[in-house]
Design a protein around this motif. Structure first.
Motif, PDB file in Angstrom:
ATOM      1  N   TYR A   9     -17.581  32.297  40.194  1.00 63.30           N
ATOM      2  CA  TYR A   9     -17.264  30.875  40.362  1.00 63.30           C
ATOM      3  C   TYR A   9     -17.572  30.464  41.795  1.00 63.30           C
ATOM      4  O   TYR A   9     -17.011  31.010  42.745  1.00 63.30           O
ATOM      5  CB  TYR A   9     -15.786  30.632  40.029  1.00 63.30           C
ATOM      6  N   THR A  13     -12.151  25.082  44.882  1.00 65.65           N
ATOM      7  CA  THR A  13     -10.862  25.469  44.313  1.00 65.65           C
ATOM      8  C   THR A  13      -9.734  24.564  44.788  1.00 65.65           C
ATOM      9  O   THR A  13      -8.572  24.830  44.504  1.00 65.65           O
ATOM     10  CB  THR A  13     -10.518  26.919  44.704  1.00 65.65           C
ATOM     11  N   VAL A  30      -8.619  20.667  37.118  1.00 69.17           N
ATOM     12  CA  VAL A  30      -8.268  22.061  36.835  1.00 69.17           C
ATOM     13  C   VAL A  30      -9.411  22.891  37.401  1.00 69.17           C
ATOM     14  O   VAL A  30     -10.583  22.611  37.136  1.00 69.17           O
ATOM     15  CB  VAL A  30      -8.119  22.314  35.315  1.00 69.17           C
ATOM     16  N   SER A  33     -12.381  28.351  37.544  1.00 69.30           N
ATOM     17  CA  SER A  33     -12.140  29.796  37.468  1.00 69.30           C
ATOM     18  C   SER A  33     -10.781  30.115  36.864  1.00 69.30           C
ATOM     19  O   SER A  33     -10.604  31.161  36.245  1.00 69.30           O
ATOM     20  CB  SER A  33     -12.253  30.427  38.858  1.00 69.30           C
ATOM     21  N   SER A  34      -9.815  29.207  37.012  1.00 63.53           N
ATOM     22  CA  SER A  34      -8.508  29.470  36.403  1.00 63.53           C
ATOM     23  C   SER A  34      -8.530  29.188  34.906  1.00 63.53           C
ATOM     24  O   SER A  34      -7.720  29.727  34.159  1.00 63.53           O
ATOM     25  CB  SER A  34      -7.426  28.633  37.085  1.00 63.53           C
ATOM     26  N   GLY A  37     -12.372  31.639  33.967  1.00 70.09           N
ATOM     27  CA  GLY A  37     -12.611  32.882  34.689  1.00 70.09           C
ATOM     28  C   GLY A  37     -13.937  32.888  35.415  1.00 70.09           C
ATOM     29  O   GLY A  37     -14.570  31.861  35.639  1.00 70.09           O
ATOM     30  N   GLY A  42     -11.639  36.894  32.696  1.00 79.29           N
ATOM     31  CA  GLY A  42     -11.599  35.672  31.909  1.00 79.29           C
ATOM     32  C   GLY A  42     -12.630  35.621  30.816  1.00 79.29           C
ATOM     33  O   GLY A  42     -13.212  36.637  30.411  1.00 79.29           O
ATOM     34  N   THR A  75      -5.740  31.358  27.560  1.00 78.49           N
ATOM     35  CA  THR A  75      -5.866  30.778  28.900  1.00 78.49           C
ATOM     36  C   THR A  75      -6.533  29.404  28.833  1.00 78.49           C
ATOM     37  O   THR A  75      -6.088  28.455  29.488  1.00 78.49           O
ATOM     38  CB  THR A  75      -6.675  31.719  29.816  1.00 78.49           C
ATOM     39  N   ALA A  79      -4.866  25.751  29.755  1.00 75.83           N
ATOM     40  CA  ALA A  79      -5.481  24.784  30.676  1.00 75.83           C
ATOM     41  C   ALA A  79      -5.662  23.436  29.992  1.00 75.83           C
ATOM     42  O   ALA A  79      -5.425  22.382  30.596  1.00 75.83           O
ATOM     43  CB  ALA A  79      -6.818  25.319  31.178  1.00 75.83           C
TER      44      ALA A  79
END
Length: 150
Positions: A9, A13, A30, A33-34, A37, A42, A75, A79
């Motif tokens: 990524y 951030t 958002v 990467s969160s 991944g 991820g 995940t 999100a």
């Protein structure tokens, strides 16, 4: 943010914050990467592992990949739920601000707009007073033929 072949990524951030009310700020982004991944963990890493294990015909590793896919899916869903809750909060703030705007317009209208009935009555009264004054003035200055001959 995933333009390179390393699947890492490379995006920002930082939080993007917007003020939605006096002293109330809300993150509107958002971090990618969160949510999905990068090349090491991820969804992206899991999908790369699935491709590798399919090409190698490694059935044992594919069963572990299914568990990893479930985790990655959870995940992404989390999100998405977070974004949905933010959208709901923004919708609520928008509705509240719309109601406040309508109440303010109504209050301004009450304080600043003319009351048409009262305006008509005032104009009619002033016109009657003016006509009366003209009539009285005309009677006072009335000249007759005898007044003219003197």
């Amino acid at each position: 943010p995933y333009a390179t072949a390393d699947d890492l990524y490379h995006g920002d951030t930082g939080a993007v914050r917007r003020e939605i009310g006096p002293g109330v700020q809300l993150d509107v982004n958002v971090v990618g990467s969160s949510a999905i991944g990068d090349g090491t963990s991820g969804l992206i890493a899991t999908l790369r592992n699935v491709v590798t294990h399919l090409q190698a015909n490694d059935v044992t590793a594919l069963s572990a990949d299914l568990t990893a896919l479930d985790t990655a899916h959870d995940t992404v869903v989390a999100a998405r739920a977070e974004v949905g809750s933010r959208v709901n909060r923004l919708d609520t703030a928008y509705a509240r601000l719309s109601e406040l705007e309508e109440a303010t317009r109504s209050l301004m209208s009450t304080n600043e707009d003319a009351d048409m009935a009262e305006t008509y009555i005032d104009a009619s009264t002033q016109q009657a007073v003016y006509q009366s004054a003209l009539n009285v003035g005309a009677k006072i200055v009335q000249t007759s033929l005898l007044d003219f001959l003197r």
